[in-house]
Design an enzyme around this catalytic site. Structure first.
Site, PDB file in Angstrom:
ATOM      1  N   SER A  52       0.938   3.295 -11.428  1.00  0.00           N
ATOM      2  CA  SER A  52      -0.068   2.810 -10.478  1.00  0.00           C
ATOM      3  C   SER A  52      -0.527   1.436 -10.961  1.00  0.00           C
ATOM      4  CB  SER A  52      -1.261   3.771 -10.432  1.00  0.00           C
ATOM      5  OG  SER A  52      -1.951   3.726 -11.668  1.00  0.00           O
ATOM      6  N   ASP A 102       3.720   2.411  -7.991  1.00  0.00           N
ATOM      7  CA  ASP A 102       3.160   3.427  -7.088  1.00  0.00           C
ATOM      8  C   ASP A 102       1.988   2.818  -6.310  1.00  0.00           C
ATOM      9  OD1 ASP A 102       2.844   6.004  -6.048  1.00  0.00           O
ATOM     10  OD2 ASP A 102       1.515   6.634  -7.679  1.00  0.00           O
ATOM     11  N   HIS A 103       1.988   2.925  -5.006  1.00  0.00           N
ATOM     12  CA  HIS A 103       0.915   2.389  -4.152  1.00  0.00           C
ATOM     13  C   HIS A 103       0.595   0.929  -4.460  1.00  0.00           C
ATOM     14  CE1 HIS A 103      -0.053   6.144  -2.172  1.00  0.00           C
ATOM     15  NE2 HIS A 103       0.115   6.730  -3.325  1.00  0.00           N
ATOM     16  N   ASP A 116       2.197  -0.174  -0.329  1.00  0.00           N
ATOM     17  CA  ASP A 116       1.318   0.685   0.459  1.00  0.00           C
ATOM     18  C   ASP A 116       0.496  -0.174   1.419  1.00  0.00           C
ATOM     19  OD1 ASP A 116      -0.494   2.391   1.550  1.00  0.00           O
ATOM     20  OD2 ASP A 116      -1.227   3.216  -0.342  1.00  0.00           O
ATOM     21  N   GLU A 149       4.790   2.995   3.283  1.00  0.00           N
ATOM     22  CA  GLU A 149       3.925   4.126   3.659  1.00  0.00           C
ATOM     23  C   GLU A 149       3.352   3.946   5.057  1.00  0.00           C
ATOM     24  OE1 GLU A 149       1.078   5.614   0.775  1.00  0.00           O
ATOM     25  OE2 GLU A 149      -0.344   6.108   2.353  1.00  0.00           O
ATOM     26  N   GLY A 193      -4.578  14.526  -5.828  1.00  0.00           N
ATOM     27  CA  GLY A 193      -5.551  15.314  -6.586  1.00  0.00           C
ATOM     28  C   GLY A 193      -5.555  16.766  -6.121  1.00  0.00           C
ATOM     29  N   HIS A 211       3.777  12.607  -1.241  1.00  0.00           N
ATOM     30  CA  HIS A 211       2.783  12.292  -2.277  1.00  0.00           C
ATOM     31  C   HIS A 211       1.877  13.507  -2.464  1.00  0.00           C
ATOM     32  CE1 HIS A 211       3.072   7.800  -2.900  1.00  0.00           C
ATOM     33  NE2 HIS A 211       4.000   8.034  -1.993  1.00  0.00           N
ATOM     34  N   GLY A 212       1.045  13.447  -3.497  1.00  0.00           N
ATOM     35  CA  GLY A 212       0.079  14.532  -3.705  1.00  0.00           C
ATOM     36  C   GLY A 212       0.756  15.849  -4.042  1.00  0.00           C
ATOM     37  N   VAL A 259       4.177  13.620  -8.522  1.00  0.00           N
ATOM     38  CA  VAL A 259       3.269  14.503  -9.254  1.00  0.00           C
ATOM     39  C   VAL A 259       2.536  13.682 -10.312  1.00  0.00           C
ATOM     40  CG1 VAL A 259       3.113  16.529 -10.754  1.00  0.00           C
ATOM     41  CG2 VAL A 259       4.841  16.472  -8.944  1.00  0.00           C
TER      42      VAL A 259
END
Ligand code: 13P
Length: 288
Positions: free
Chosen positions: A49, A84-85, A105, A135, A178, A207-208, A230
Site C-alpha cells: 500500500s 495496492d490502491h 485506484d 478498480e 478489514g 479485495h477484502g 488478503v
C-alpha cells in the site's frame, strides 16, 4: 526475478483457481510470504500500500529489498511486486522504482476521469512490461486510514474499463477491507456474474479477502475471480501470536527479547495463514 502478474492471472483464470495477494510491511513479512510460496510451489503477489511503501522508506527500498530476497532465498516461483490502491502519482513512482505491477485506484473519480487516467497508465505500463489493475466501484472498509463504503460496480462501467487494455480488474461486489460487520449481506454473485459475462477472459480481483466464508471464496473463483487480496488476516494472526508469546512471559526467558526471537511466533503465524489461503484458493503446485 520479479514478473508481471498478467500471465499468472491469465493462467489462474483459465485453470479456475486464484493467486493470493498478500500485503507486506517489512522484511519479516516478506520473508514469511516468499518462503511459504516457495514451499507450496505457488505463484504469489506481494502487495504494497502507499502507507506501507512510506513506512519502508519508499518504493525503491521495497523493490531493491524484494529483488535481493528473491535471489538470496533462491525463490523460483513467479513473484509479482504490486502497488495496492495506488494514486496516479504513486503508480508513476512505482514504475520508476522497478515494481512489476501496479494498481491504479481511480474508483473515487467520476468514471470519465477514472477511464482517462487508467488509459494513460495502460500505455506507460506496457512500455515497461508491467501489469496494471484498475478498480470500478469502491471497496468499502478502512485501509491505511482511507474509509469507503462497499458498493456494487456497474457491469457496463467494468466493461468500459476492461476494454482499455488493463490486465485485471477489481470490481466492487459488496466486499470490504478489514473485518466484516455482523449484518454484512455477503458478496453479490449476481453482480459478479454480470461483470464476468461482459468482461469475458479478464481476470477479476476480489479485495477484502479477510473474513469471507470459504464457500463464497470458491463461488467467486468459479465466477472468474483469479486474484484475492488478503491483508487484515495476516495482521490479526501476527498480533495474536505475538501477544501469546509476550503474555506467556516468553520474552523474559533466556534471550526472548532478541528481536529475531520476539518476531518469530508472529511471522510463523503469517506463514501458516498464507499457506491456508493458498490451499483454499487452489494455487498450490501451480508455479511453473
Ligand atoms: P483485507 O485487509 O480485508 O484482507 O483486504 C486486503 C485488500 O483488499 C488489500 O487491497
Amino acid at each position: 526475478m520479479l514478473v508481471s502478474a498478467k500471465e499468472m492471472l491469465q493462467k489462474a483464470k483459465a485453470g479456475h483457481y486464484a493467486v493470493g495477494q498478500f500485503n507486506i510491511n517489512n522484511l519479516e513479512w516478506t520473508k514469511a510470504i516468499l518462503a511459504t510460496a516457495q514451499e507450496c510451489n505457488s505463484p504469489v503477489i506481494l502487495g504494497v500500500s502507499e502507507g506501507a511503501g512510506k513506512y519502508m522508506t519508499g518504493y525503491k527500498t521495497v523493490a531493491s529489498m524484494v529483488k535481493a530476497m528473491l535471489e538470496e532465498m533462491n525463490i523460483t516461483v513467479p513473484v509479482a511486486l504490486h502497488l495496492d490502491h495506488g494514486s496516479y502519482e504513486g503508480c508513476l513512482k512505482c514504475v520508476e522504482a522497478g515494481f512489476s505491477s501496479i494498481m491504479f485506484d481511480g474508483s473515487h473519480y467520476p468514471i470519465e476521469e477514472n477511464v482517462a487516467k487508467t488509459k494513460e497508465l495502460v500505455g506507460i505500463v506496457k512500455e515497461h512490461g508491467m501489469s496494471l489493475e484498475a478498480e470500478v466501484g469502491s471497496i468499502g472498509g478502512e485501509e491505511d486510514g482511507v474509509i469507503g463504503r462497499g458498493e456494487c460496480a456497474d457491469p457496463q462501467e467494468c466493461k468500459m474499463v476492461a476494454d482499455l487494455g488493463i490486465d485485471f480488474l477489481a470490481a466492487g461486489i459488496g466486499n470490504i477491507h478489514g473485518k466484516y460487520p455482523e449484518n454484512w449481506e455477503g458478496l453479490s454473485f449476481e453482480t459478479l456474474d454480470a461483470i464476468q459475462k461482459l468482461t469475458k477472459e479478464m481476470p477479476l480481483v476480489l479485495h477484502g479477502g479477510t473474513g469471507i466464508p470459504d464457500d463464497m471464496i470458491k463461488k467467486a473463483i468459479d465466477l472468474g475471480v483469479a486474484k484475492i487480496n488478503v491483508n487484515t488476516e495476516c495482521q490479526l494472526s501476527f498480533a495474536a501470536a505475538t501477544r501469546k508469546y509476550i503474555e506467556a512471559g516468553k520474552d523474559l526467558e533466556g534471550k526472548g527479547f532478541d528481536p529475531r526471537k520476539l518476531l518469530k511466533p508472529g511471522t510463523d503465524a503469517i506463514a501458516a495463514t498464507v499457506k491456508e489461503k493458498m490451499e483454499l484458493f487452489g494455487s498450490v503446485g501451480k508455479a511453473e
